[in-house]
Write an enzyme that holds these catalytic residues in place. Structure first.
Site, PDB file in Angstrom:
ATOM      1  NE  ARG A  59       7.395  35.987 -38.931  1.00  0.00           N
ATOM      2  CZ  ARG A  59       6.900  34.754 -38.773  1.00  0.00           C
ATOM      3  NH1 ARG A  59       5.645  34.493 -39.086  1.00  0.00           N
ATOM      4  NH2 ARG A  59       7.658  33.777 -38.314  1.00  0.00           N
ATOM      5  CB  SER A  70       0.142  12.843 -38.645  1.00  0.00           C
ATOM      6  OG  SER A  70      -1.147  12.498 -39.045  1.00  0.00           O
ATOM      7  CG  LEU A 112       0.657  28.576 -40.738  1.00  0.00           C
ATOM      8  CD1 LEU A 112      -0.478  27.792 -41.394  1.00  0.00           C
ATOM      9  CD2 LEU A 112       1.967  27.820 -40.941  1.00  0.00           C
ATOM     10  CD  GLU A 152       1.930  36.481 -73.199  1.00  0.00           C
ATOM     11  OE1 GLU A 152       1.347  36.832 -72.144  1.00  0.00           O
ATOM     12  OE2 GLU A 152       1.949  35.308 -73.604  1.00  0.00           O
TER      13      GLU A 152
HETATM   14  N1  NAP Z   1      10.451  20.400 -38.599  1.00  0.00           N
HETATM   15  C1  NAP Z   1       9.420  20.603 -39.382  1.00  0.00           C
HETATM   16  O1  NAP Z   1       9.577  20.799 -40.581  1.00  0.00           O
HETATM   17  C2  NAP Z   1       8.026  20.577 -38.816  1.00  0.00           C
HETATM   18  C3  NAP Z   1       6.994  21.089 -39.598  1.00  0.00           C
HETATM   19  C4  NAP Z   1       5.698  21.038 -39.084  1.00  0.00           C
HETATM   20  C5  NAP Z   1       5.455  20.472 -37.831  1.00  0.00           C
HETATM   21  N2  NAP Z   1       6.480  20.006 -37.090  1.00  0.00           N
HETATM   22  C6  NAP Z   1       6.210  19.423 -35.770  1.00  0.00           C
HETATM   23  O2  NAP Z   1       5.334  18.321 -35.945  1.00  0.00           O
HETATM   24  C7  NAP Z   1       4.519  18.182 -34.760  1.00  0.00           C
HETATM   25  C8  NAP Z   1       3.087  17.925 -35.175  1.00  0.00           C
HETATM   26  O3  NAP Z   1       3.016  16.813 -36.019  1.00  0.00           O
HETATM   27  P1  NAP Z   1       1.847  15.757 -35.899  1.00  0.00           P
HETATM   28  O4  NAP Z   1       2.184  14.638 -36.817  1.00  0.00           O
HETATM   29  O5  NAP Z   1       1.620  15.493 -34.458  1.00  0.00           O
HETATM   30  O6  NAP Z   1       0.580  16.582 -36.361  1.00  0.00           O
HETATM   31  P2  NAP Z   1       0.085  17.137 -37.774  1.00  0.00           P
HETATM   32  O7  NAP Z   1       0.564  16.263 -38.878  1.00  0.00           O
HETATM   33  O8  NAP Z   1       0.374  18.596 -37.840  1.00  0.00           O
HETATM   34  O9  NAP Z   1      -1.488  16.992 -37.614  1.00  0.00           O
HETATM   35  C9  NAP Z   1      -2.052  15.736 -37.488  1.00  0.00           C
HETATM   36  C10 NAP Z   1      -3.533  15.863 -37.625  1.00  0.00           C
HETATM   37  O10 NAP Z   1      -3.900  16.171 -38.962  1.00  0.00           O
HETATM   38  C11 NAP Z   1      -5.129  15.548 -39.270  1.00  0.00           C
HETATM   39  N3  NAP Z   1      -4.905  14.541 -40.303  1.00  0.00           N
HETATM   40  C12 NAP Z   1      -3.748  14.017 -40.753  1.00  0.00           C
HETATM   41  N4  NAP Z   1      -3.976  13.101 -41.715  1.00  0.00           N
HETATM   42  C13 NAP Z   1      -5.314  13.038 -41.861  1.00  0.00           C
HETATM   43  C14 NAP Z   1      -6.177  12.290 -42.719  1.00  0.00           C
HETATM   44  N5  NAP Z   1      -5.714  11.401 -43.617  1.00  0.00           N
HETATM   45  N6  NAP Z   1      -7.510  12.476 -42.586  1.00  0.00           N
HETATM   46  C15 NAP Z   1      -7.999  13.362 -41.708  1.00  0.00           C
HETATM   47  N7  NAP Z   1      -7.239  14.114 -40.875  1.00  0.00           N
HETATM   48  C16 NAP Z   1      -5.910  13.953 -40.971  1.00  0.00           C
HETATM   49  C17 NAP Z   1      -5.590  14.854 -37.999  1.00  0.00           C
HETATM   50  O11 NAP Z   1      -6.343  15.827 -37.292  1.00  0.00           O
HETATM   51  P3  NAP Z   1      -7.487  15.498 -36.176  1.00  0.00           P
HETATM   52  O12 NAP Z   1      -6.899  14.497 -35.261  1.00  0.00           O
HETATM   53  O13 NAP Z   1      -7.716  16.836 -35.574  1.00  0.00           O
HETATM   54  O14 NAP Z   1      -8.678  14.993 -36.931  1.00  0.00           O
HETATM   55  C18 NAP Z   1      -4.268  14.578 -37.315  1.00  0.00           C
HETATM   56  O15 NAP Z   1      -4.372  14.344 -35.946  1.00  0.00           O
HETATM   57  C19 NAP Z   1       4.662  19.456 -33.991  1.00  0.00           C
HETATM   58  O16 NAP Z   1       5.363  19.164 -32.806  1.00  0.00           O
HETATM   59  C20 NAP Z   1       5.456  20.360 -34.883  1.00  0.00           C
HETATM   60  O17 NAP Z   1       6.354  21.156 -34.136  1.00  0.00           O
HETATM   61  C21 NAP Z   1       7.765  20.029 -37.556  1.00  0.00           C
END
Ligand code: NAP
Length: 329
Positions: free
Chosen positions: A203, A262, A200, A52
């Site tokens: 762009r 995850s 990240l 405002e």
């Molecule tokens: N298509 C899409 O939209 C998209 C987007 C993003 C990623 N991706 C793909 O997804 C893949 C990676 O996925 P991901 O599931 O393997 O890995 P992520 O979800 O990126 O990372 C997993 C890590 O996050 C941490 N984490 C998750 N939950 C947690 C919790 N409750 N407490 C503490 N730490 C936690 C842990 O780290 P630490 O083990 O280090 O403790 C875990 O190993 C890649 O290949 C990427 O290309 C796709």
């Protein structure tokens, strides 16, 4: 006069998303009684003038007799800046139309103040998308979280051989970059940081950086090899809870979780995911990596259900936006 156009105020608020937290991204437009637009204003970064006041400064003496459209009820609170309701009254504005009510008890009461000064204050309810995350954050007293993913129409983010680039087309990817530029922070897990070496950044299609860059956050304990993230700088937290607390304490209110499967599941399990943005490609995989790493509930009735709030076609792809609860309108 005819009902003033709410478009300029909505666009002004939208233009400053990602730059105002912990304050809301508000837009304001001032009109002459004959309906001509005098000036617009939007919230400055924290500590600076609210929407405002910026609009009133631009309007100068033309604000006398004006009608104001504001996307959020003008504040009635003296914080780092003075109350906007008072500024509108002092400038001689005769009517204020506001599109959302202020849920913040500290700042609410602006409409009543205006009425006490003989100014017409009209609540014209309308969904103001730019305010959704801020409203969630005020209501819940925590950072507002949006989970975003790109997937095949049958819910896979990567093929069985691990290939995932690109599931969606250029229009969807450009939308993601514009969305990043409107957030306070982007969060990923160590799995994504290690597998993708992402920058990240937000762009433009030609690869240059957008004006506003969100904070980059990695969650998890594993080491992330020096790469794009290290070069550009990022924050590191051991768990989603730690990240949420630190982001809130440092003023962030609107956070985008970009995965992977995850980390996205972990945020949903914590019950803090207010919004989901699914970019779905007309592609069938039948197997591969799922959008979420594990089942969230044993049955349909126990699964977290969201409400559909918007859909958009982006080239060949579709964006579906869902919210945990309806906050406005
Ligand atoms: N298509 C899409 O939209 C998209 C987007 C993003 C990623 N991706 C793909 O997804 C893949 C990676 O996925 P991901 O599931 O393997 O890995 P992520 O979800 O990126 O990372 C997993 C890590 O996050 C941490 N984490 C998750 N939950 C947690 C919790 N409750 N407490 C503490 N730490 C936690 C842990 O780290 P630490 O083990 O280090 O403790 C875990 O190993 C890649 O290949 C990427 O290309 C796709």
């Amino acid at each position: 006069m005819r009902q003033p156009d709410v478009g300029p105020a909505l666009r002004a608020g939208e233009s400053v998303r990602g730059t105002t937290s912990p304050n809301p991204p508000v837009g304001c437009a001032l009109y002459r009684p004959d309906g001509a637009l005098i000036a617009t204003g939007a919230t400055s970064p924290a500590g600076g003038p609210h929407a405002e006041v910026n609009a009133l400064r631009r309007a100068g003496s033309a604000a006398r007799g004006a009608i104001a459209v504001v996307t959020l009820e003008p504040c009635n609170h003296t914080g780092r800046t003075g109350p906007c309701a008072e500024a509108l009254a002092e400038a001689g504005v005769v009517e204020v139309i506001y599109l959302t009510e202020d849920p913040n008890p500290l700042a609410a009461g602006g409409a009543d103040y205006l009425r006490s000064r003989g100014i017409e204050a009209t609540f014209a309810p309308r969904r103001v998308k730019a305010l959704d995350p801020w409203l969630s954050s005020v209501r819940h007293g925590r950072v507002s979280v949006t989970v975003k993913f790109a997937a095949s129409i049958d819910g896979f983010t990567a093929a069985p051989d691990g290939t995932s680039q690109w599931i969606t087309g250029p229009a969807a990817r450009e939308h993601v970059h514009a969305d990043r530029a409107a957030r306070d922070a982007i969060v990923i897990g160590t799995g994504t940081a290690i597998a993708d070496n992402p920058s990240l950044t937000a762009r433009l299609p030609d690869g240059t950086l957008r004006r506003h860059q969100p904070r980059r956050v990695v969650v998890g304990t594993r080491d992330v090899p020096a790469g794009n993230l290290s070069r550009l700088g990022y924050e590191r937290y051991g768990t989603p809870e730690e990240a949420l607390e630190a982001l809130w304490d440092t003023g962030a209110r609107d956070v985008l979780v970009e995965g992977g499967a995850s980390l996205a599941a972990s945020f949903i399990e914590l019950g803090v995911v207010d919004r989901v943005q699914a970019y779905l490609a007309p592609l069938l995989l039948g197997g591969g990596t799922g959008v979420l790493a594990r089942a969230l509930a044993p049955s349909l009735s126990a699964a977290p259900r969201y409400q559909l709030v918007d859909t958009a076609t982006l080239g060949e792809d579709v964006l579906i936006e869902m919210e945990k609860e309806c906050l406005q309108g």
